[in-house]
Design an enzyme around this catalytic site. Structure first.
Site, mmCIF file in Angstrom:
data_model
loop_
_atom_site.group_PDB
_atom_site.id
_atom_site.type_symbol
_atom_site.label_atom_id
_atom_site.label_comp_id
_atom_site.label_asym_id
_atom_site.label_seq_id
_atom_site.Cartn_x
_atom_site.Cartn_y
_atom_site.Cartn_z
ATOM 1 N N ALA A 226 0.819 -1.217 0.000
ATOM 2 C CA ALA A 226 0.000 0.000 0.000
ATOM 3 C C ALA A 226 0.853 1.267 0.000
ATOM 4 O O ALA A 226 2.022 1.263 0.393
ATOM 5 C CB ALA A 226 -0.927 -0.008 1.214
ATOM 6 N N HIS A 227 0.232 2.361 -0.430
ATOM 7 C CA HIS A 227 0.856 3.685 -0.415
ATOM 8 C C HIS A 227 0.367 4.433 0.826
ATOM 9 O O HIS A 227 -0.765 4.251 1.259
ATOM 10 C CB HIS A 227 0.475 4.444 -1.684
ATOM 11 C CG HIS A 227 1.262 5.695 -1.906
ATOM 12 N ND1 HIS A 227 1.013 6.870 -1.217
ATOM 13 C CD2 HIS A 227 2.288 5.970 -2.737
ATOM 14 C CE1 HIS A 227 1.850 7.805 -1.632
ATOM 15 N NE2 HIS A 227 2.637 7.290 -2.548
ATOM 16 N N ARG A 228 1.203 5.303 1.358
ATOM 17 C CA ARG A 228 0.838 6.001 2.592
ATOM 18 C C ARG A 228 -0.250 7.057 2.385
ATOM 19 O O ARG A 228 -0.977 7.379 3.316
ATOM 20 C CB ARG A 228 2.060 6.671 3.215
ATOM 21 C CG ARG A 228 3.121 5.678 3.614
ATOM 22 C CD ARG A 228 4.185 6.274 4.516
ATOM 23 N NE ARG A 228 5.215 5.261 4.734
ATOM 24 C CZ ARG A 228 5.095 4.254 5.584
ATOM 25 N NH1 ARG A 228 3.987 4.143 6.296
ATOM 26 N NH2 ARG A 228 6.051 3.356 5.704
#
Length: 393
Positions: A226-228
């Site tokens: 996932a991306h932050r």
């Protein structure tokens, strides 16, 4: 066509990857890089795999250079090195702090003799500070910089990136530093000291992680795929492989849901805004993955491209190096080596319209250019004979 750095001479005393990667970038764009190696050769010459006895890793990042072997503890060879430095614009070194001073080749010593010299140093932890005396490798920099702490499965152990990211980043930062110092010298007429480290470079890559810590005071969690700050923005399984999808913008998200026959996700309150989608990323990815697995990677990339959603297949290296875009961009090149024959190498990623870089020669054999370099310096033939005799012994 002359490269952008035509006429710039670089003396390289660096080894391993970070320093040589910097000098390779300079050489690719026309600099005359003279690699000064010990009589037995730089350590990377002994790293597998080998092609006809020549190290393939060494050949990869030492192209476009010339080699001379010197014993820096020998007075005559030390004098030869000083002559080389006198002829140069840039000196690069990657020894542990203190080694160059013991050889009488540190910045403070050379600055007074060669005021226009740009002196570049790269080390594990930097020339100053409590860890300056420690040696450093990419592995150690990845561990201590926080890279490992945020890499890997969310609930798994810290994970080492398989590419030497810290070495490469330090080499790129050193390249930027050398070019900056050359530009400053146009104005001031003076050289300067340029320094970076693997630890500094790796820390400087922590952009999102620094924002998270500086803003919240908490350690950034390991996110897995996932991306932050963006969702959906990760790898999705397909019927025959994997595809990456970056659909964080609202219109991209809505188009993706339409393609995935999942219109209900658009009106789901958990996914109403970009912030909501980041907060509920796991649930969103799980729902989308049910659909992505029903179609092939090619179908998804074709359809996502058609509606303008950023995407790309997960390629292996055979697919990468034969990809039409990579072939068109000349990111795989061939070069002739005197022992290994014709070998493939990576192309030049930076494209200049008027002064393009070029791959003019393979990595040198050990001491291959000793005679021509000495002739350029005006050294007597007797000195070459003495040097050759010491190499054989």
């Amino acid at each position: 066509m002359p490269g952008a750095l035509e006429g710039i001479r670089v003396i390289e005393l660096s080894h391993q990857l970070a320093g040589p990667f910097c000098s390779m970038n300079l050489a690719d764009h026309g600099a005359d890089v003279i690699k000064v190696e010990p009589l037995w050769g730089e350590d990377m010459r002994h790293i597998p795999p080998f092609i006809e006895g020549e190290s393939a890793p060494y050949m990869m990042w030492n192209r476009n250079k010339r080699s001379i072997a010197l014993d820096l503890k020998n007075a005559a060879d030390h004098a030869t090195l000083l002559d080389l430095i006198a002829s140069a614009d840039v000196l690069l070194e990657s020894f542990r702090p203190g080694v160059m001073a013991r050889l009488g080749l540190d910045w403070k010593t050379l600055e007074t003799q060669f005021p226009r010299l740009i002196y570049g140093s790269v080390s594990g932890f930097g020339q100053t500070g409590p860890l300056a005396d420690r040696g450093g490798f990419d592995l150690i920099a990845q561990a201590m910089s926080g890279l490992m702490a945020v890499t890997g499965a969310r609930d798994g152990p810290p994970h080492r990136l398989p590419i030497p990211l810290c070495d490469l980043a330090a080499g790129l930062y050193l390249t930027i530093g050398v070019l900056s110092a050359l530009e400053a010298r146009h104005r001031t007429g003076k050289g300067q000291y340029v320094e970076t480290s693997l630890f500094d470079a790796a820390t400087a890559l922590q952009m999102y992680e620094a924002v998270h810590y500086f803003t919240t005071g908490e350690n950034p969690p390991r996110m897995g795929q996932a991306h932050r700050g963006i969702s959906p923005y990760q790898v999705f399984p397909t019927a025959d492989g994997y595809v990456t999808i970056g659909a964080g913008q609202q219109r991209f998200f809505e188009c993706l849901c339409e393609l995935a026959d999942a219109a209900a996700l658009v009106t789901d309150p958990r996914f109403s805004t970009p912030e909501d989608r980041v907060r509920h990323n796991d649930a969103l990815v799980e729902a989308l993955s049910i659909t992505t697995q029903t179609r092939t990677t090619q179908w998804w990339t074709d359809e996502l491209d058609r509606v303008g959603i950023p995407c790309g297949p997960v390629l292996n290296h055979e697919q990468l190096f034969n990809h039409p875009q990579i072939v068109h961009r000349e990111m795989v090149a061939r070069v002739s080596h005197p022992k290994a024959g014709t070998v493939r190498t990576l192309g030049i990623p930076l494209k200049l319209s008027d002064t393009p870089g070029s791959i003019r020669s393979s990595a040198p054999l050990l001491d291959e250019h000793s005679e021509e370099i000495r002739e350029e310096l005006g050294h007597a033939a007797s000195a070459r004979i003495e040097h050759s005799s010491r190499r054989r012994n």
